[in-house]
Enzyme design. Structure first.
Site: not given
Length: 304
Positions: A226, A285, A130
């Site tokens: 963040e 996945h 990924s």
């Protein structure tokens, strides 16, 4: 609300935890020697299993929200089965690696380039899942001499925004509220309940909860949410490239996954002209978690 986690640096350097405030997280200077546009890499946390130095090492790069521990059992098994050195790495803003405000693939590629050079593991066999697969692809395109062969696991060099749930995962994680001084089991149970209002898949929640850690009596997310949230569009895309990687390349796909669409094949073959496609039936996945034996067999077959 959960606070952002602290960042732990490379254990080899003997450094302890530090504040995760981006302005206070020191970044190691890049060894690329390129001034002006020079990127600054971070000292990645890693685990290296010993093996034959004469053969290219296997290097595993995890995906978004993952860590090097995702490949623990696979790394041990492949080290025994192949006799090769096996390196597992925490990406920046993940696992025990430092936090940084830069979450671009260019920065992540530079981090890995510097680590591989530092450890003397080039050229290597680069295996990326990924997000880690895109980092591996970019590194191979930028520095093909460092990559003996490449394996991209259930990802392509084509944007995947349309079928990604990652932005909703980030929002759900940021909304979790766990009181201080709870027991670990109670904290995980409460966080799981809160995540379940958005994320119905139990396996996905359990995967995300591997990032919930206790620091000084408070439960925090180990990943830098963040920075991930600010760069999610970049993470779901791939930097435009003109050059190609001439080495052997395997795109290993999950039979039940929609991350790599047939429409991506032309771009895959443009950038990776030696690309082979292989599908693992009944895998989603996270192929290495769903079908670890098939995953390892595919890697061994590609090395043969």
């Amino acid at each position: 609300m959960l606070r952002w986690s602290r960042a732990w640096r490379l254990p080899l350097r003997g450094l302890g935890p530090s504040s995760l405030s981006a302005s206070r997280v020191p970044l190691a200077p890049s060894s690329s020697g390129r001034s002006g546009t020079e990127r600054r890499s971070v000292l990645l946390s890693y685990k290296l299993l010993d093996g034959e130095a004469a053969r290219p090492a296997l290097v595993f790069l995890h995906g978004l929200f993952g860590s090097k521990t995702n490949f623990n059992s696979i790394a041990k098994a492949l080290a025994q089965q192949t006799g090769r050195r096996v390196l597992t790495v925490d990406a920046r803003n993940h696992g025990d690696s430092p936090h940084s405000p830069d979450m671009s693939y260019e920065a992540m590629s530079q981090d890995v380039q510097d680590l591989l050079t530092q450890l003397g593991l080039v050229p290597c066999v680069l295996v990326g899942h990924s997000m880690g697969g895109r980092t591996a692809m970019l590194l191979a395109l930028q520095r093909p001499e460092l990559v003996e062969r490449l394996i991209a696991v259930d990802i392509s060099p084509v944007e995947t925004t349309s079928n990604s749930d990652f932005p909703s995962y980030m929002a759900a994680m940021r909304a979790v509220d766990v009181p201080d001084d709870m027991s670990r089991s109670s904290a995980r149970k409460l966080a799981d309940q809160q995540l379940s209002t958005v994320i119905q898949d139990t396996a996905v929640r359990q995967f995300l909860l591997t990032n919930l850690v206790e620091v000084d009596g408070r439960f925090v997310w180990r990943v830098n949410l963040e920075a991930l949230a600010q760069h999610v569009d970049k993470i779901l895309a791939f930097p435009p490239r003109q050059e190609s990687y001439p080495g052997p390349t395997l795109f290993l796909l999950g039979g039940n996954s929609q991350y790599v669409h047939p429409s991506h094949h032309s771009e895959i073959r443009r950038l990776f002209p030696q690309a082979q496609m292989q599908t693992v039936p009944n895998a989603g996945h996270w192929i290495h978690a769903d079908c670890p034996q098939d995953f390892m067999a595919a890697i061994r077959g590609f090395l043969a």
